[in-house]
Motif scaffolding. Structure first.
Motif, PDB file in Angstrom:
ATOM      1  N   LYS A  83     -16.182 -32.815  31.474  1.00 33.74           N
ATOM      2  CA  LYS A  83     -16.021 -32.218  32.674  1.00 33.74           C
ATOM      3  C   LYS A  83     -14.579 -31.898  33.055  1.00 33.74           C
ATOM      4  CE  LYS A  83     -17.779 -31.717  37.261  1.00 33.74           C
ATOM      5  NZ  LYS A  83     -18.713 -32.298  38.304  1.00 33.74           N
ATOM      6  N   LEU A  84     -13.692 -32.740  32.713  1.00 30.07           N
ATOM      7  CA  LEU A  84     -12.383 -32.703  33.020  1.00 30.07           C
ATOM      8  C   LEU A  84     -11.793 -31.544  32.102  1.00 30.07           C
ATOM      9  CD1 LEU A  84     -11.110 -36.218  33.315  1.00 30.07           C
ATOM     10  CD2 LEU A  84     -11.297 -34.606  35.245  1.00 30.07           C
ATOM     11  N   ARG A  85     -12.094 -31.549  30.676  1.00 27.05           N
ATOM     12  CA  ARG A  85     -11.875 -30.807  29.784  1.00 27.05           C
ATOM     13  C   ARG A  85     -12.201 -29.055  30.135  1.00 27.05           C
ATOM     14  NH1 ARG A  85     -12.405 -31.646  23.632  1.00 27.05           N
ATOM     15  NH2 ARG A  85     -11.308 -29.799  23.713  1.00 27.05           N
ATOM     16  N   ARG A  86     -13.366 -29.088  30.598  1.00 27.14           N
ATOM     17  CA  ARG A  86     -14.048 -27.796  31.021  1.00 27.14           C
ATOM     18  C   ARG A  86     -13.127 -27.216  32.185  1.00 27.14           C
ATOM     19  NH1 ARG A  86     -18.555 -29.163  30.919  1.00 27.14           N
ATOM     20  NH2 ARG A  86     -19.170 -29.558  33.215  1.00 27.14           N
ATOM     21  N   LEU A  87     -12.775 -27.906  33.285  1.00 27.31           N
ATOM     22  CA  LEU A  87     -12.082 -27.646  34.499  1.00 27.31           C
ATOM     23  C   LEU A  87     -10.796 -27.162  33.943  1.00 27.31           C
ATOM     24  CD1 LEU A  87     -13.205 -30.475  36.869  1.00 27.31           C
ATOM     25  CD2 LEU A  87     -13.580 -27.979  37.007  1.00 27.31           C
ATOM     26  N   ALA A  88     -10.207 -28.094  32.879  1.00 30.48           N
ATOM     27  CA  ALA A  88      -8.843 -27.705  32.467  1.00 30.48           C
ATOM     28  C   ALA A  88      -8.782 -26.325  31.888  1.00 30.48           C
ATOM     29  CB  ALA A  88      -8.213 -28.608  31.607  1.00 30.48           C
ATOM     30  N   MET A  89      -9.760 -26.058  31.245  1.00 31.11           N
ATOM     31  CA  MET A  89     -10.007 -24.892  30.218  1.00 31.11           C
ATOM     32  C   MET A  89     -10.204 -23.768  31.372  1.00 31.11           C
ATOM     33  SD  MET A  89     -12.114 -25.709  26.972  1.00 31.11           S
ATOM     34  CE  MET A  89     -12.074 -24.295  26.455  1.00 31.11           C
ATOM     35  N   LYS A 143      -9.467 -23.458  34.357  1.00 33.57           N
ATOM     36  CA  LYS A 143      -8.176 -23.037  35.421  1.00 33.57           C
ATOM     37  C   LYS A 143      -6.918 -22.977  34.812  1.00 33.57           C
ATOM     38  CE  LYS A 143     -10.258 -25.825  39.076  1.00 33.57           C
ATOM     39  NZ  LYS A 143     -10.159 -24.592  39.910  1.00 33.57           N
ATOM     40  N   ASN A 144      -7.035 -22.994  33.467  1.00 39.50           N
ATOM     41  CA  ASN A 144      -5.739 -22.816  32.198  1.00 39.50           C
ATOM     42  C   ASN A 144      -4.588 -23.989  32.529  1.00 39.50           C
ATOM     43  OD1 ASN A 144      -4.524 -21.755  30.119  1.00 39.50           O
ATOM     44  ND2 ASN A 144      -3.463 -20.203  31.673  1.00 39.50           N
ATOM     45  N   LEU A 145      -5.175 -24.988  32.908  1.00 43.21           N
ATOM     46  CA  LEU A 145      -4.100 -26.195  33.212  1.00 43.21           C
ATOM     47  C   LEU A 145      -4.545 -27.474  32.117  1.00 43.21           C
ATOM     48  CD1 LEU A 145      -4.936 -26.695  37.105  1.00 43.21           C
ATOM     49  CD2 LEU A 145      -2.684 -25.682  35.891  1.00 43.21           C
ATOM     50  N   LYS A 146      -3.308 -28.422  31.895  1.00 46.25           N
ATOM     51  CA  LYS A 146      -3.177 -29.203  31.187  1.00 46.25           C
ATOM     52  C   LYS A 146      -4.180 -30.392  31.740  1.00 46.25           C
ATOM     53  CE  LYS A 146       1.510 -29.310  29.807  1.00 46.25           C
ATOM     54  NZ  LYS A 146       2.665 -29.998  29.655  1.00 46.25           N
ATOM     55  N   LEU A 147      -4.755 -30.815  31.043  1.00 41.47           N
ATOM     56  CA  LEU A 147      -5.901 -32.015  31.199  1.00 41.47           C
ATOM     57  C   LEU A 147      -5.473 -33.122  32.474  1.00 41.47           C
ATOM     58  CD1 LEU A 147      -8.599 -32.841  30.397  1.00 41.47           C
ATOM     59  CD2 LEU A 147      -7.936 -34.323  29.003  1.00 41.47           C
ATOM     60  N   ALA A 148      -4.428 -33.606  32.061  1.00 41.86           N
ATOM     61  CA  ALA A 148      -3.584 -34.483  33.027  1.00 41.86           C
ATOM     62  C   ALA A 148      -3.388 -33.725  34.437  1.00 41.86           C
ATOM     63  CB  ALA A 148      -2.293 -34.859  32.641  1.00 41.86           C
TER      64      ALA A 148
END
Length: 206
Positions: A179-185, A187-192
């Motif tokens: 879920k964190l990875r999907r949100l990062a992708m 929003k085009n943000l880093k996972l951290a």
């Protein structure tokens, strides 16, 4: 490395009619400049070690700073350390001070090369080349250490965010990570960065 942009920093000397220290320092400074020029180096400025040094170095952006101090160079070194605190640069110290304590203090302050009685033209080029190589190696190690610390900090944030999602949404560790990875992708943000946003949002709502 002959295209290095070099700033030479000297102690602040007050000229006097019969002041031998001023005469000696002036002679050393002249000899150093001549040696650098004969070796083919580019001296962009010769500056006093005063309160304006940090501003001048920030404006000039030299590749290397050479300190020319006949004896105790601690005051000069303090000014140079302050001037390079936010942007480290290779520092070479030419001096007549052979005290071990002075050498240790200089190296601890970030001096790349501490040269005693080394104004001979033939020595200038190898000394500066080794100093620059050492500085670059130190910078590489510092950058690697900083990257490692950043990765560890990021991992802690990600683990905390995973734990929060697992607790609040009854997810497995693997699903929380996905879920964190999907949100990062999305929003085009880093996972951290996404993980930190998840933690910040939870803090606001709790």
């Amino acid at each position: 490395m002959l295209n290095l942009r070099i700033v030479v920093v000297n102690p602040v000397a007050i000229e006097g009619d019969d002041d031998p220290s001023f005469t000696a320092q002036a002679a050393r400074s002249h000899a150093l400049r001549i040696a650098l020029l004969e070796a083919g180096y580019n001296i962009i400025a010769s500056l006093p070690a005063d309160l304006y040094l940090p501003e001048r170095i920030a404006q000039m952006q030299p590749d290397m700073i050479i300190i020319d101090a006949e004896s105790d160079a601690r005051d000069v070194l303090e000014h140079v350390v302050i001037a390079t605190r936010d942007a480290r640069r290779a520092i070479v110290l030419f001096t007549e001070d052979e005290k071990k304590s002075s050498m240790e203090a200089a190296m601890a302050a970030g001096v790349s090369a501490y040269i005693v009685a080394g104004l001979q033209t033939a020595r200038i080029k190898p000394v500066l080349e080794v100093a620059m190589l050492r500085f670059n190696q130190d910078q590489k190690l510092l950058n690697e250490l900083s990257d490692t610390k950043t990765k560890l900090a990021d991992r802690k944030v990600i683990d905390r965010a995973k734990g929060l999602l697992m607790e609040r949404q009854q997810l497995s560790e693997q699903d929380a990570y996905k879920k964190l990875r999907r949100l990062a992708m999305d929003k085009n943000l880093k996972l951290a960065e996404v993980a930190q946003r998840v933690l910040d949002a939870n803090d606001l709502l709790s």
